[in-house]
Design a protein around this motif. Structure first.
Motif, PDB file in Angstrom:
ATOM      1  N   GLU A   1       0.831  -1.198   0.000  1.00 31.55           N
ATOM      2  CA  GLU A   1       0.000   0.000   0.000  1.00 31.55           C
ATOM      3  C   GLU A   1       0.869   1.253   0.000  1.00 31.55           C
TER       4      GLU A   1
ATOM      5  N   ASP B   1       0.632   5.800  -0.467  1.00 30.47           N
ATOM      6  CA  ASP B   1      -0.099   7.044  -0.581  1.00 30.47           C
ATOM      7  C   ASP B   1      -0.066   7.452  -2.059  1.00 30.47           C
TER       8      ASP B   1
ATOM      9  N   GLU C   1      -7.693  14.901  -4.415  1.00 32.17           N
ATOM     10  CA  GLU C   1      -7.928  14.183  -3.168  1.00 32.17           C
ATOM     11  C   GLU C   1      -6.874  13.097  -2.997  1.00 32.17           C
ATOM     12  N   ASN C   2      -6.715  12.644  -1.759  1.00 31.37           N
ATOM     13  CA  ASN C   2      -5.715  11.625  -1.509  1.00 31.37           C
ATOM     14  C   ASN C   2      -6.362  10.250  -1.345  1.00 31.37           C
ATOM     15  N   TYR C   3      -5.676   9.237  -1.855  1.00 36.20           N
ATOM     16  CA  TYR C   3      -6.132   7.863  -1.800  1.00 36.20           C
ATOM     17  C   TYR C   3      -4.946   6.960  -1.492  1.00 36.20           C
ATOM     18  N   THR C   4      -5.276   5.738  -1.139  1.00 44.85           N
ATOM     19  CA  THR C   4      -4.245   4.720  -0.931  1.00 44.85           C
ATOM     20  C   THR C   4      -4.330   3.733  -2.085  1.00 44.85           C
TER      21      THR C   4
ATOM     22  N   VAL D   1      -9.975  10.240  -9.996  1.00 42.61           N
ATOM     23  CA  VAL D   1     -10.478   9.030  -9.352  1.00 42.61           C
ATOM     24  C   VAL D   1     -11.989   8.926  -9.523  1.00 42.61           C
TER      25      VAL D   1
ATOM     26  N   LEU E   1      -8.065   4.780  -9.609  1.00 42.43           N
ATOM     27  CA  LEU E   1      -7.208   5.920  -9.923  1.00 42.43           C
ATOM     28  C   LEU E   1      -6.845   5.842 -11.398  1.00 42.43           C
TER      29      LEU E   1
ATOM     30  N   ILE F   1      -7.899   1.461  -6.155  1.00 40.09           N
ATOM     31  CA  ILE F   1      -7.667   2.179  -4.898  1.00 40.09           C
ATOM     32  C   ILE F   1      -8.122   1.280  -3.750  1.00 40.09           C
TER      33      ILE F   1
ATOM     34  N   LYS G   1     -10.103   0.629  -0.553  1.00 36.49           N
ATOM     35  CA  LYS G   1     -11.308   1.166   0.085  1.00 36.49           C
ATOM     36  C   LYS G   1     -11.079   1.194   1.583  1.00 36.49           C
ATOM     37  N   LYS G   2     -11.224   2.359   2.200  1.00 37.87           N
ATOM     38  CA  LYS G   2     -11.054   2.470   3.650  1.00 37.87           C
ATOM     39  C   LYS G   2     -12.226   3.175   4.250  1.00 37.87           C
TER      40      LYS G   2
END
Length: 157
Positions: A26, A28, A58-61, A96, A100, A154, A156-157
């Motif tokens: 994982e 960033d 926006e930020n995603y993992t 996104v 992504l 991406i 999902k959290k």
């Protein structure tokens, strides 16, 4: 010859019947993209390309194998150097929806040097690698414009 040999070797590794080892971790998304795309765009800028970047807001993992993803980006940059018109802007965008998306769009060079030959191994290799990464790869020409889209799942959290 060295470039073609490298492409054939990468093609063999990805398409051989042996299982390709993938190290998914994982990351960033913003940091990974800034580093990976940053290196690529600096290389292109140093070769005279005009670059327009729309950053990911926006930020995603992400969950990916960075070494394999870097191979894809290196291959895309190599194709841009060979075929893109440096006098026209290169557009890069990240966005996104359910995944992504990284898109690169450029004007195709009207005159490609005789020393440049295309066998499309690189693009097929990118597509195979992105399947290993549970993502997608689309490359297409529409008129005088070439599009590349790399899609990554991406987390999902």
């Amino acid at each position: 010859i060295r470039d073609l040999t490298g492409e054939l070797f990468r093609h063999f590794l990805v398409f051989s019947k042996r299982e390709q080892v993938v190290y998914m971790e994982e990351y960033d998304a913003q940091i990974l993209l800034e580093q990976m795309l940053g290196e690529a765009l600096i290389d292109l800028h140093s070769r005279g390309f005009q670059i327009r970047v729309d950053k990911l807001e926006e930020n995603y993992t992400l969950r990916t194998d960075v070494a394999l993803l870097k191979r894809v980006m290196d291959n895309v940059v190599s194709n841009l150097i060979k075929y893109a018109d440096p006098d026209e802007p290169l557009r890069c965008k990240g966005w996104v929806d359910t995944a992504l998306h990284i898109t690169l769009e450029n004007h195709i060079r009207t005159e490609v040097p005789d020393s440049v030959e295309s066998n499309h191994i690189g693009l097929r290799t990118c597509e195979a690698i992105m399947k290993l990464l549970e993502g997608g790869f689309d490359a297409r020409a529409e008129g005088e414009t070439f599009f590349v889209e790399v899609t990554l799942p991406i987390v999902k959290k």
